[in-house]
Design a protein around this motif. Sequence first.
Motif, mmCIF file in Angstrom:
data_model
loop_
_atom_site.group_PDB
_atom_site.id
_atom_site.type_symbol
_atom_site.label_atom_id
_atom_site.label_comp_id
_atom_site.label_asym_id
_atom_site.label_seq_id
_atom_site.Cartn_x
_atom_site.Cartn_y
_atom_site.Cartn_z
ATOM 1 N N UNK A 284 -5.294 2.620 13.035
ATOM 2 C CA UNK A 284 -4.666 2.019 11.758
ATOM 3 C C UNK A 284 -3.509 1.040 12.127
ATOM 4 N N UNK A 285 -3.269 0.121 11.274
ATOM 5 C CA UNK A 285 -2.174 -0.918 11.558
ATOM 6 C C UNK A 285 -2.214 -2.062 11.835
ATOM 7 N N UNK A 286 -1.303 -2.879 12.298
ATOM 8 C CA UNK A 286 -1.626 -4.250 12.682
ATOM 9 C C UNK A 286 -1.604 -4.414 14.135
ATOM 10 N N UNK A 345 -5.955 7.785 4.758
ATOM 11 C CA UNK A 345 -6.145 8.397 6.234
ATOM 12 C C UNK A 345 -6.668 6.857 6.799
ATOM 13 N N UNK A 346 -7.142 5.855 6.354
ATOM 14 C CA UNK A 346 -7.717 4.722 6.821
ATOM 15 C C UNK A 346 -6.141 3.715 7.066
ATOM 16 N N UNK A 350 -2.306 8.842 11.119
ATOM 17 C CA UNK A 350 -1.933 10.412 11.033
ATOM 18 C C UNK A 350 -0.968 10.597 12.221
ATOM 19 N N UNK A 351 -0.246 11.807 11.945
ATOM 20 C CA UNK A 351 0.789 11.817 13.119
ATOM 21 C C UNK A 351 0.165 12.156 14.468
ATOM 22 N N UNK A 352 -1.058 12.449 14.791
ATOM 23 C CA UNK A 352 -1.819 12.396 15.991
ATOM 24 C C UNK A 352 -2.116 11.219 16.649
ATOM 25 N N UNK A 362 6.627 8.806 6.760
ATOM 26 C CA UNK A 362 6.317 9.832 7.806
ATOM 27 C C UNK A 362 5.156 10.742 7.536
ATOM 28 N N UNK A 363 5.006 11.000 6.214
ATOM 29 C CA UNK A 363 3.734 11.958 5.810
ATOM 30 C C UNK A 363 2.546 11.249 5.711
#
Length: 472
Positions: A284-286, A345-346, A350-352, A362-363
């Motif tokens: 996930x992300x840029x 989630x998408x 997650x923190x993992x 952060x959650x």
Amino acid sequence: MCNHQVFRTMRFPVNSRQMHKQAGFASILLILLIGLALTTLVIGMVTSVRSLQDSSLTTHAQTQAQIKSAIGYQALSGLLETLNATQIDQIDNGEIKDGTTLTATYKKVTTDCPAEAGGTQYFCYDITAKSGGASSVVRAIYTEITTGGGAFDGSIFAGGLEVGHERNLQGNQTIQVGDAGKGSGIVKGNGNNYYTVEDFLDGTGFTVKPYQPTTFLTAEELRPSSNYIFYANGKCAKNNLYGASIYNTETEPVTCSSISGITVSGSGASKKWTIDAASSAIPAGVLWFEGEVDINLKSSRDLVNTIIATGDMQVITTNQGGAGKAYAPYHYYLESSTDLTTKKARICGSSATGIPTQYCDTTGTLKTIDTERTKISNILFFSDKIITFEVKNNSPMSLYGNIMGIGGGGGTSSSGKFNGTGVINIKGNLTFTGKGVTKLNGHVNVILNNGSSGGSATPAQKVMTLSGLRYM
């Protein structure tokens, strides 16, 4: 006889002995006067040398003070350019040190600073430095300017638009069209005919306006706001991620192979990155790429990312009997019919795996899209050069988010291309600000729909710049 005559004609001065004494005293006086003159000259020279030494010391001290004040100005500018107007407004005074050594001091000036005008706010500081008995004061005047797109209304074709047939482009947007070089902004596919604005408006559903010059941020300017960075030299980095490992800078290296779903081919100038949208391991992300990128959309899995590239970008669907879908992260939240837990989630991971801190807390919960950092989640595809779309008849393409190409140098170089034999549905803004014409071939149909409220804003950048500098 002769000697006697001479003797007789000679005359001796009266008191000749005293006359000889006066001649000696005059010589002494002359010597004393010369000595006095020499002494005066020496004293004058010594005084002059001392004066020159003092002047040299003063000039040196003044020069050193000016150098220190210039260093202080550079240091203060470096601090202010990272802050916004609200933060700067709270800075009144301070010290600039080289280690523990004081270099200069700075103090905000309010009584002799330009007043706010036309929405432009000014900030003035006097930077003072001292050396020896000398001091130097530099007054720096700063102002905050905004670069980038912010929010925009509808789609933009700055270099004009070439359509293959009358129904090639449909939708319900306002579109801005620049001059295509044919006497009109909208050119028919053979290049010899063109539509007037009135002709094109007939039955299309668009409101057409002349292009108003607009500046958006470049890929390089967006790099600090990305999460996964792929450099042309084959190195990679992570940034703006929270989780088991926290990454806060764009220079924190990782192995490229640790970022799944992306492969690379070629080398040097011919290097190309490929994204397999079917891979469930794409983080996930840029995703930010230095160079060219191919994006392969698949009906088996939606792509939920922001993709940014400095080079050409190609978006492809292959024969697969279903639509290839791609969502900008925030648009996935707005448009997708999946449940909220799956959406989170998408979008946020997650923190993992790593949580993008630009638009997730952060959650792993999506933030409100109301800051410049969070607005990057409204971008789906962004290229500094040309974006090409290749679609198959039985594999339509559905795109949700803002698609932005700022390249295309004009002439034979396009800003955007739509090829294939199918349908491309876009819900969001299609924005090409390059000088090249955006081309739709005669067998592809592009449908442009207005995006959801709040989904049109793209990142802007506020930069503190120097507008005046002088010695006081």
